[in-house]
Design a protein around this motif. Sequence first.
Motif, PDB file in Angstrom:
ATOM      1  N   LEU A  40       0.831  -1.209   0.000  1.00 38.57           N
ATOM      2  CA  LEU A  40       0.000   0.000   0.000  1.00 38.57           C
ATOM      3  C   LEU A  40       0.865   1.258   0.000  1.00 38.57           C
ATOM      4  N   ASN A  41       1.935   1.240   0.782  1.00 33.48           N
ATOM      5  CA  ASN A  41       2.830   2.398   0.799  1.00 33.48           C
ATOM      6  C   ASN A  41       3.518   2.586  -0.547  1.00 33.48           C
TER       7      ASN A  41
ATOM      8  N   VAL B 254       8.134  10.755  12.017  1.00 34.35           N
ATOM      9  CA  VAL B 254       9.415  10.050  11.902  1.00 34.35           C
ATOM     10  C   VAL B 254       9.271   8.812  11.025  1.00 34.35           C
ATOM     11  N   THR B 255       8.216   8.042  11.239  1.00 34.84           N
ATOM     12  CA  THR B 255       7.978   6.843  10.440  1.00 34.84           C
ATOM     13  C   THR B 255       7.701   7.218   8.988  1.00 34.84           C
ATOM     14  N   PHE B 256       6.984   8.310   8.770  1.00 34.06           N
ATOM     15  CA  PHE B 256       6.716   8.789   7.416  1.00 34.06           C
ATOM     16  C   PHE B 256       8.022   9.104   6.688  1.00 34.06           C
ATOM     17  N   ILE B 257       8.891   9.847   7.335  1.00 33.78           N
ATOM     18  CA  ILE B 257      10.169  10.232   6.720  1.00 33.78           C
ATOM     19  C   ILE B 257      11.032   8.999   6.450  1.00 33.78           C
ATOM     20  N   LEU B 258      11.101   8.097   7.398  1.00 32.59           N
ATOM     21  CA  LEU B 258      11.898   6.888   7.231  1.00 32.59           C
ATOM     22  C   LEU B 258      11.341   6.007   6.114  1.00 32.59           C
ATOM     23  N   SER B 259      10.027   5.855   6.060  1.00 34.38           N
ATOM     24  CA  SER B 259       9.393   5.069   4.991  1.00 34.38           C
ATOM     25  C   SER B 259       9.662   5.702   3.638  1.00 34.38           C
ATOM     26  N   LYS B 260       9.530   6.997   3.576  1.00 36.29           N
ATOM     27  CA  LYS B 260       9.776   7.722   2.320  1.00 36.29           C
ATOM     28  C   LYS B 260      11.214   7.512   1.871  1.00 36.29           C
TER      29      LYS B 260
ATOM     30  N   GLN C  56      14.086  -3.886   3.562  1.00 35.70           N
ATOM     31  CA  GLN C  56      14.413  -2.733   4.404  1.00 35.70           C
ATOM     32  C   GLN C  56      13.188  -2.179   5.132  1.00 35.70           C
ATOM     33  N   PHE C  57      12.018  -2.387   4.585  1.00 33.27           N
ATOM     34  CA  PHE C  57      10.788  -1.788   5.120  1.00 33.27           C
ATOM     35  C   PHE C  57      10.520  -2.112   6.595  1.00 33.27           C
ATOM     36  N   PRO C  58      10.767  -3.328   7.079  1.00 29.03           N
ATOM     37  CA  PRO C  58      10.503  -3.599   8.499  1.00 29.03           C
ATOM     38  C   PRO C  58      11.280  -2.701   9.473  1.00 29.03           C
TER      39      PRO C  58
END
Length: 127
Positions: free
Chosen positions: A57-58, A115-121, A74-76
């Motif tokens: 989804l992301n 923080v999770t948004f930035i890291l996921s991006k 890497q996503f986890p």
Amino acid sequence: MKLNQLHLEIIKFIIVGGINTFNYYVVYLLLLKICNIHYIVSHITGFIVALIISYYLNCYFVYKVQPTLRKFLQFPVTQLVNVGMQTLLLFIFVRFFHINSVIAPFAGLIITIPVTFILSKYILQDR
């Protein structure tokens, strides 16, 4: 990137988070209540299923990138950072700021979502 596009990405990221939570809970309850599987196994399975759905989804909905094996592996890290930060913030808010433990997790979201948004991006978007 325009500011409006960034806002739209953040909103989509939060929507995916809600879907992710729902997916986890449905799998957890199905395994726990219908299949009579131990709650820890149900929890871990629900987490893994939700993580996989969240990844796709992301990729497709939030960041509009092509999924790859490297990004998938890497996503986890985003979830580990999220859980670690949430746990630490929960402890700090309850112990030192005396915020009620019922609402303290929501206070942590104010910090962990960005923080999770930035890291996921960073992990998911092509550089």
